[in-house]
Motif scaffolding. Structure first.
Motif, PDB file in Angstrom:
ATOM      1  N   ILE A  96      36.961  38.186  18.940  1.00  0.00           N
ATOM      2  CA  ILE A  96      36.439  39.122  19.931  1.00  0.00           C
ATOM      3  C   ILE A  96      37.572  39.536  20.854  1.00  0.00           C
ATOM      4  N   GLY A  97      37.913  40.805  20.831  1.00  0.00           N
ATOM      5  CA  GLY A  97      38.881  41.331  21.784  1.00  0.00           C
ATOM      6  C   GLY A  97      38.130  41.896  22.973  1.00  0.00           C
ATOM      7  N   CYS A  98      38.572  41.590  24.172  1.00  0.00           N
ATOM      8  CA  CYS A  98      37.865  42.100  25.338  1.00  0.00           C
ATOM      9  C   CYS A  98      38.825  42.288  26.501  1.00  0.00           C
ATOM     10  N   GLY A  99      38.446  43.177  27.389  1.00  0.00           N
ATOM     11  CA  GLY A  99      39.192  43.367  28.617  1.00  0.00           C
ATOM     12  C   GLY A  99      38.855  42.269  29.614  1.00  0.00           C
ATOM     13  N   PRO A 100      39.713  42.050  30.593  1.00  0.00           N
ATOM     14  CA  PRO A 100      39.485  40.968  31.562  1.00  0.00           C
ATOM     15  C   PRO A 100      38.242  41.159  32.409  1.00  0.00           C
ATOM     16  N   LEU A 101      37.727  42.387  32.478  1.00  0.00           N
ATOM     17  CA  LEU A 101      36.541  42.628  33.296  1.00  0.00           C
ATOM     18  C   LEU A 101      35.247  42.264  32.582  1.00  0.00           C
ATOM     19  N   THR A 102      35.305  42.012  31.275  1.00  0.00           N
ATOM     20  CA  THR A 102      34.074  41.794  30.515  1.00  0.00           C
ATOM     21  C   THR A 102      33.907  40.369  30.007  1.00  0.00           C
ATOM     22  N   SER A 103      34.930  39.548  30.085  1.00  0.00           N
ATOM     23  CA  SER A 103      34.883  38.239  29.443  1.00  0.00           C
ATOM     24  C   SER A 103      33.756  37.369  29.996  1.00  0.00           C
ATOM     25  N   PHE A 145      35.423  44.754  19.758  1.00  0.00           N
ATOM     26  CA  PHE A 145      36.112  44.930  21.043  1.00  0.00           C
ATOM     27  C   PHE A 145      35.089  45.311  22.098  1.00  0.00           C
ATOM     28  N   VAL A 146      35.212  44.687  23.274  1.00  0.00           N
ATOM     29  CA  VAL A 146      34.358  45.020  24.406  1.00  0.00           C
ATOM     30  C   VAL A 146      35.262  45.223  25.612  1.00  0.00           C
ATOM     31  N   GLY A 147      35.308  46.437  26.111  1.00  0.00           N
ATOM     32  CA  GLY A 147      36.184  46.680  27.251  1.00  0.00           C
ATOM     33  C   GLY A 147      36.242  48.142  27.622  1.00  0.00           C
ATOM     34  N   ASP A 148      37.250  48.472  28.388  1.00  0.00           N
ATOM     35  CA  ASP A 148      37.413  49.817  28.932  1.00  0.00           C
ATOM     36  C   ASP A 148      37.897  50.776  27.846  1.00  0.00           C
ATOM     37  N   LEU A 149      37.066  51.764  27.526  1.00  0.00           N
ATOM     38  CA  LEU A 149      37.463  52.807  26.583  1.00  0.00           C
ATOM     39  C   LEU A 149      37.466  54.170  27.263  1.00  0.00           C
ATOM     40  N   THR A 252      32.941  40.086  38.660  1.00  0.00           N
ATOM     41  CA  THR A 252      34.169  39.312  38.540  1.00  0.00           C
ATOM     42  C   THR A 252      34.435  38.485  39.789  1.00  0.00           C
ATOM     43  N   PHE A 253      33.961  38.973  40.912  1.00  0.00           N
ATOM     44  CA  PHE A 253      34.292  38.343  42.191  1.00  0.00           C
ATOM     45  C   PHE A 253      33.125  37.599  42.816  1.00  0.00           C
ATOM     46  N   THR A 254      32.079  37.318  42.029  1.00  0.00           N
ATOM     47  CA  THR A 254      30.878  36.694  42.584  1.00  0.00           C
ATOM     48  C   THR A 254      31.198  35.404  43.328  1.00  0.00           C
ATOM     49  N   GLU A 255      31.991  34.526  42.695  1.00  0.00           N
ATOM     50  CA  GLU A 255      32.257  33.220  43.299  1.00  0.00           C
ATOM     51  C   GLU A 255      33.114  33.317  44.549  1.00  0.00           C
ATOM     52  N   ILE A 256      34.165  34.129  44.500  1.00  0.00           N
ATOM     53  CA  ILE A 256      35.058  34.198  45.657  1.00  0.00           C
ATOM     54  C   ILE A 256      34.385  34.905  46.833  1.00  0.00           C
ATOM     55  N   LEU A 257      33.495  35.860  46.538  1.00  0.00           N
ATOM     56  CA  LEU A 257      32.741  36.501  47.614  1.00  0.00           C
ATOM     57  C   LEU A 257      31.750  35.521  48.235  1.00  0.00           C
ATOM     58  N   ALA A 258      31.118  34.703  47.379  1.00  0.00           N
ATOM     59  CA  ALA A 258      30.175  33.714  47.896  1.00  0.00           C
ATOM     60  C   ALA A 258      30.871  32.676  48.775  1.00  0.00           C
ATOM     61  N   SER A 259      32.134  32.373  48.451  1.00  0.00           N
ATOM     62  CA  SER A 259      32.881  31.385  49.245  1.00  0.00           C
ATOM     63  C   SER A 259      33.361  31.950  50.572  1.00  0.00           C
ATOM     64  N   LYS A 260      33.273  33.295  50.699  1.00  0.00           N
ATOM     65  CA  LYS A 260      33.725  34.003  51.901  1.00  0.00           C
ATOM     66  C   LYS A 260      35.234  33.900  52.124  1.00  0.00           C
ATOM     67  N   CYS A 276      32.700  49.734  26.995  1.00  0.00           N
ATOM     68  CA  CYS A 276      32.120  50.039  25.679  1.00  0.00           C
ATOM     69  C   CYS A 276      32.248  48.842  24.747  1.00  0.00           C
ATOM     70  N   ALA A 277      31.350  48.796  23.771  1.00  0.00           N
ATOM     71  CA  ALA A 277      31.442  47.839  22.668  1.00  0.00           C
ATOM     72  C   ALA A 277      31.768  48.626  21.401  1.00  0.00           C
ATOM     73  N   VAL A 278      32.672  48.085  20.579  1.00  0.00           N
ATOM     74  CA  VAL A 278      33.127  48.796  19.380  1.00  0.00           C
ATOM     75  C   VAL A 278      33.204  47.842  18.192  1.00  0.00           C
ATOM     76  N   ARG A 279      32.769  48.321  17.046  1.00  0.00           N
ATOM     77  CA  ARG A 279      32.937  47.581  15.797  1.00  0.00           C
ATOM     78  C   ARG A 279      33.222  48.575  14.684  1.00  0.00           C
TER      79      ARG A 279
END
Length: 303
Positions: A96-103, A145-149, A252-260, A276-279
């Motif tokens: 699975i190839g993916c961008g860092p925003l989708t992992s 692949f799942v990521g920015d297209l 992506t930032f759920t945890e760090i925002l919750a920690s304030k 997008c998802a691609v196959r």
């Protein structure tokens, strides 16, 4: 049909230009190398090399044949690798190839579901801000692949599903001075150090337009980011006490925002990632079909 020995010999000689060096590189005798090249030329009915005493250079026909040979060799390597994996594990490895925003937001939930139903399945998740994901998909570097297209043209023999259009948010440490200045334009935001994944040319064009489309805007954007990394664990780590601005999808930032530890910056205009998802349409295995079905099901469920 062209055999692998002939292809390997051709590619080695094309690369080195020397029978001696090519033979040494692939571990055969000069005579064997010469025989492989002769077999290939006889099969394709083309003269592939101009031979002199000291070197061998590709002919015009040889230069045209080179990408064909490279593609065929890649297919043979892929075939051998997949057969080896099937023998070793009894199942295909799903790449699975993916961008860092989708992992975390898309890939992890689907893998966890599949693990319950196919516990022996192996997964390789290759995370990067890929510049040419469809080429890598077609070259069998991954199965999905799942990521920015956003920047990807239409391609043959692939199925593309738009998963999400996510707004990009920007964060800074809670004590950063930018939070005292109210809503920010992109231009004012980029006065601060920026850390991000790879900014391909189309994202840079988007930022240049947002900054006014001037030569000065292009100069500023082409110098970004100040720190480039496709690992969001690394990027969010920069928000711990530094003066860096980091952008990404809200999840992506759920945890760090919750920690304030960090806070979101109000920015206009809002820009979006096109996820997008691609196959490949011609490929179908139980694991691949199941992963795809669950992935697209997540998309339908969120609609």
């Amino acid at each position: 049909m062209t055999n692998e020995n002939s292809l390997t010999a051709f590619l080695a000689l094309a690369r080195t230009g020397s029978f001696k060096e090519a033979a040494r590189a692939i571990g055969v005798s000069n005579a064997s190398l010469s025989r492989y090249i002769a077999q290939l030329e006889a099969e394709v009915e083309l003269t592939l090399f101009n031979r002199t005493r000291n070197n061998s250079k590709l002919t015009r026909e040889g230069e045209k044949f080179l990408p064909v040979a490279q593609s065929l060799k890649a297919d043979l390597d892929s075939y051998a690798r997949r057969v080896s994996e099937m023998r070793a594990t009894g199942r295909r490895v799903l790449r699975i190839g993916c961008g860092p925003l989708t992992s975390r937001t898309l890939i992890i939930p689907v893998i966890l579901q599949m693990r319950e139903e196919m516990p022996d399945m192996r997964f390789e998740v290759l995370v990067s801000a890929y510049q040419r994901p469809l080429d890598l998909l077609q070259g069998d570097q991954f199965d999905i692949f799942v990521g920015d297209l956003t920047y990807t043209p239409m391609a043959d023999n692939v199925e593309i599903v738009v998963m999400d259009k996510q707004p990009i948010i920007f964060l800074a440490h809670a004590s950063h001075e930018i939070h005292d200045k109210g809503p920010q334009s992109l231009a004012s935001l980029l006065e601060y150090p920026l850390a991000s994944p790879h900014l391909h040319k189309h994202w840079k064009a988007t930022l240049i337009t947002a900054l006014g489309g001037t030569d000065l805007a292009a100069e500023k954007v082409n110098a970004l980011p100040h720190i480039e990394c496709d690992d969001y664990g690394f990027l969010t780590g920069l928000l711990d006490g530094s003066d860096f601005i980091v952008g990404g999808m809200p999840e992506t930032f759920t945890e760090i925002l919750a920690s304030k530890t960090a806070r979101e910056i109000a920015v206009t205009p809002i820009i979006q990632w096109n996820i997008c998802a691609v196959r490949k349409t011609q490929e179908s295995t139980p694991a691949l079909d199941q992963f795809w079905s669950k992935l697209i099901g997540m998309n339908a469920g969120s609609a």
